[in-house]
Design an enzyme around this catalytic site. Sequence first.
Site, PDB file in Angstrom:
ATOM      1  N   GLU A  23     105.268 -45.673  45.810  1.00 29.06           N
ATOM      2  CA  GLU A  23     104.855 -46.347  44.558  1.00 29.06           C
ATOM      3  C   GLU A  23     104.402 -45.288  43.572  1.00 29.06           C
ATOM      4  OE1 GLU A  23     101.750 -49.652  44.539  1.00 29.06           O
ATOM      5  OE2 GLU A  23     101.294 -48.519  42.714  1.00 29.06           O
ATOM      6  N   HIS A 191     104.799 -54.784  41.017  1.00 28.92           N
ATOM      7  CA  HIS A 191     103.711 -53.837  40.754  1.00 28.92           C
ATOM      8  C   HIS A 191     102.721 -54.442  39.753  1.00 28.92           C
ATOM      9  CE1 HIS A 191     101.728 -50.421  38.804  1.00 28.92           C
ATOM     10  NE2 HIS A 191     101.917 -49.773  39.929  1.00 28.92           N
ATOM     11  N   ASP A 317     100.548 -43.562  44.991  1.00 28.08           N
ATOM     12  CA  ASP A 317     100.211 -44.052  43.643  1.00 28.08           C
ATOM     13  C   ASP A 317     100.008 -42.881  42.680  1.00 28.08           C
ATOM     14  OD1 ASP A 317      99.955 -45.879  41.642  1.00 28.08           O
ATOM     15  OD2 ASP A 317      98.083 -46.775  42.364  1.00 28.08           O
TER      16      ASP A 317
HETATM   17 CA    CA Z   1     100.878 -47.820  40.769  1.00 26.98          CA
END
Ligand code: CA
Length: 355
Positions: A23, A191, A317
């Site tokens: 991600e 997301h 992330d």
């Molecule tokens: Ca993210």
Amino acid sequence: MDQSQTTTAPRPGKVAYKRIATEEAFAPAEMLQIWRKILEGADPDPGFVSLIGFYMSSKSARARHIIECLTDLGEQRLHHMDEAGIDRQVIALTSPGVQVMDGESAVAFAKVANDELAEAVRKHPTRFTGMVAVAPQDPEAAAKEIERGVQKLGLNGVIINSHTHGEYLSDPKFWAIFEAAEANDTPIYLHPNTPPRNMIQPFLECGLDGAIFGFGVETGLHALRIITAGVFDHFPKLRIILGHMGEALPFWAYRLDYMHRATVKSERYACMKPIQKKPSDYLRENFYITNSGVADEAAIKYTQGMMGADRVMYAMDYPYQHAIEEVGILDNMSSTPEDKKRFYQTNAEVAFGLK
Ligand code: CA
């Protein structure tokens, strides 16, 4: 971010698996210009102002580091990956991407962003995987872009940055997107975005609208709306990926099942119709979960128990949570070597169809 984190954290050691981070975000520089115009325009979305208005104007080290990293799809990103021991990033257009734009601009810019990402993937095929960005504002165009992205550009997966101007994919008018994802055998990464205009005020007034909490509430709601609308009865092979430990839905599973059953049975809402399975069945069968932003062994173990160890995968992330020390923490989880390899590598290979 605090630059000292990257320089003081020990470099993660060699391991018997590839670390695939699933991600990870990017932003074309041209998109930031479009975003700036939206911010300067009439009555911009309050969540967009809170999130992107902050990152694009703050002089803090964290904000500047994030903007700088987002716009790089080359050497700096590769350097940060090497430093953190990340073999491959699965990269997506950062939130809210094109979903904050008007429909026409969104359709046009999704193509620009996808071409740019595909070019970076072609240059670094062993290090980068890219997801297709689409404009839900025009579901038919989005469906075509999914096909182009997967078939022509070689991208894997579709990024949807949650709501689009306050609308949710549970509305059947958007279902061409699900149909295209299923037909192209590619997952949708749902997301977060900031809560929409009619939801954000109680979050905003106490500073909880962003990644700290509002993201999870809004995106968990979106996923749940998709489940209870019966989307998976229509598209049984559709796969959706949720970050941040499934936006907490695995932890809600028991109560969701109980209350969904009770609510349907009592016919309380015309909009809540029977679906073929329990909400948690769809979670187990149609979803993958990533741990993005949550380097918490207990939460990961619980979710692996609830979903299956083949359904939970790793994400950093980057660059929002560019925290190298978390890689070492997760390397040291007390899992079997097989489960660790599933978490870091093979589940991502299966979910995204990586060769
Ligand atoms: Ca993210």
